[in-house]
Design a protein around this motif. Structure first.
Motif, PDB file in Angstrom:
ATOM      1  N   LYS A  17     -24.098 -35.358 -22.794  1.00  0.00           N
ATOM      2  CA  LYS A  17     -25.134 -34.882 -23.710  1.00  0.00           C
ATOM      3  C   LYS A  17     -26.192 -34.077 -22.948  1.00  0.00           C
ATOM      4  O   LYS A  17     -26.780 -33.149 -23.506  1.00  0.00           O
ATOM      5  CB  LYS A  17     -25.740 -36.064 -24.466  1.00  0.00           C
ATOM      6  N   GLN A  29     -28.924 -37.276 -27.632  1.00  0.00           N
ATOM      7  CA  GLN A  29     -28.756 -35.823 -27.608  1.00  0.00           C
ATOM      8  C   GLN A  29     -30.088 -35.113 -27.815  1.00  0.00           C
ATOM      9  O   GLN A  29     -30.409 -34.169 -27.095  1.00  0.00           O
ATOM     10  CB  GLN A  29     -27.730 -35.399 -28.668  1.00  0.00           C
ATOM     11  N   ASN A  60     -20.441 -35.550 -25.651  1.00  0.00           N
ATOM     12  CA  ASN A  60     -20.429 -34.857 -26.923  1.00  0.00           C
ATOM     13  C   ASN A  60     -19.434 -33.705 -26.828  1.00  0.00           C
ATOM     14  O   ASN A  60     -19.242 -33.127 -25.764  1.00  0.00           O
ATOM     15  CB  ASN A  60     -21.836 -34.309 -27.209  1.00  0.00           C
ATOM     16  N   VAL A  95     -19.140 -40.456 -30.092  1.00  0.00           N
ATOM     17  CA  VAL A  95     -20.325 -39.599 -29.966  1.00  0.00           C
ATOM     18  C   VAL A  95     -21.597 -40.378 -30.299  1.00  0.00           C
ATOM     19  O   VAL A  95     -22.564 -40.356 -29.543  1.00  0.00           O
ATOM     20  CB  VAL A  95     -20.199 -38.346 -30.853  1.00  0.00           C
TER      21      VAL A  95
END
Lengths: 244, 244
Positions: free
Chosen positions: B222, B56, B204, B198
């Motif tokens: 992400k 991320q 996400n 996640v």
């Protein structure tokens, strides 16, 4: 059942190796190798790890397979590709590794190259929160199963049980103590102190410690250490079977 | 010195980004992004880690660069490639990350996407030995610097300070508390409980929490979360500069 094994192999199921006997000094032998670190959960997001890359253990598994053995490689979390010709069982924690090794027995040789965590944390079911003003949480540590000692004392004990000792000081003295304490036949000892470059590196400087003495090998690649160790193991097994 | 920077860039030194102003909604802005886990040494071989993959944070750095920003990405140990067009500073521990962020200030935007360890262990200089019959060792934990709160309260505070909250329960309530406690402007909150996929996964499900309210975004990649977050940041900065 050869037909089923062939079919499984063609379908890519590595856990059912072909029962074909390969040529080589370890032909017809079953070798179990553990490799890599273990990860011990603290809570759902945190864990205790160690700097083992698995390079040495994976190289040993590959060398044993090249020497004709049927190899079961029980590996902790690593970023390495599976070595050719080995049945690979992937695990995370010491307890999972212990169970996978027991599942893989019986074997002729056990080589415990993994850096198994001595302790685990009594893991929390939820993420531990940092509370404002509160003191840092204390972790309760619990001893993990001792895979090497357990295999060395098992009723189905492999003929040869080989451990590893990663030390930062008094390398050979600690290895001798470990040999006796664990009840194994050989300890491959090495210095992993800062600056040795062994953890994560490509070379190793190993000492082969047995009840008979110590062989100190020069610094060489982890592949060369693996080939030499597998060669010595094959010699020891052949000697133990030679007629008087 | 433009000539030196061009030469450095041609020689592949990513720490000296070209001072050319790229087009895009964040053109001319400096964005600092932290990403990945931190590793806190227990002794020379063991450490505490967490399950952050850095996916991320790295996606956000890439999105900010694509939006024209000059990006400094401070990354813990990850196996991801460096995102294009970012100056990447690699660190291991929370203290190293804290120092690297302070070195990178001033900035227009700080985005703390790294999973920074709240605590470190008073690390031992030598490998902790398991003593026969002895009880498990106790680790003394010490609180790490709070990078997010520190940046949010710095004299050189970035215009926009964005934190992340990885929670396993009461996701939004915890995120609101974190927003107030840390003094930041936005919290990207997500559920990392087991089964959410996640941590380490490619998708996400995020909630953007500010003092003004909560935006709950549908589950998306992400990369999509990164693009959306960077778009919102660019809007907020543009709004804050718009004439009355």
């Amino acid at each position: 059942d050869i037909a089923a094994a062939v079919e499984a192999a063609l379908q890519g199921d590595a856990r059912l190796p072909l029962p074909l006997v390969k040529a080589g000094p370890l032909s017809g032998r079953h070798v179990i190798v553990t490799s890599g670190p273990t990860h011990e959960a603290i809570d759902p997001v945190r864990y205790i790890a160690n700097r083992s890359s698995g390079k040495q253990g994976h190289a040993i598994a590959a060398a044993a397979a090249a020497a004709g053995a049927r190899v079961t490689l029980v590996s902790g979390p690593v970023t390495l590709p599976d070595p050719k010709g080995c049945a690979v069982v992937r695990v995370e924690s010491a307890r999972e590794m212990f169970a996978a090794v027991n599942d893989a027995l019986p074997a002729d040789v056990f080589i415990g190259a993994a850096a198994v965590a001595d302790w685990r944390v009594e893991a929390a079911a939820h993420k531990i929160k940092k509370e404002q003003g509160a003191s840092a949480p204390a972790f309760s540590l619990v001893e993990n199963p001792d895979i090497l000692a357990s295999v060395a004392r098992a009723s189905r004990r492999p003929r040869l049980v080989v451990g590893f000792a990663a030390e930062t000081r008094d390398v050979i003295a600690h290895a001798r103590q470990k040999l006796n304490r664990k009840g194994c036949d050989l300890i491959v000892a090495n210095d992993v102190s800062e600056g040795s470059g062994v953890f994560g590196g490509d070379a190793n400087e190993a000492h082969l410690v047995s009840s008979g003495g110590v062989e100190s090998w020069p610094r060489m690649s982890k592949e060369a250490v693996a080939a030499r160790l597998v060669g010595r193991i094959a010699e020891i097994i052949a000697d133990s079977e030679a007629p008087e």
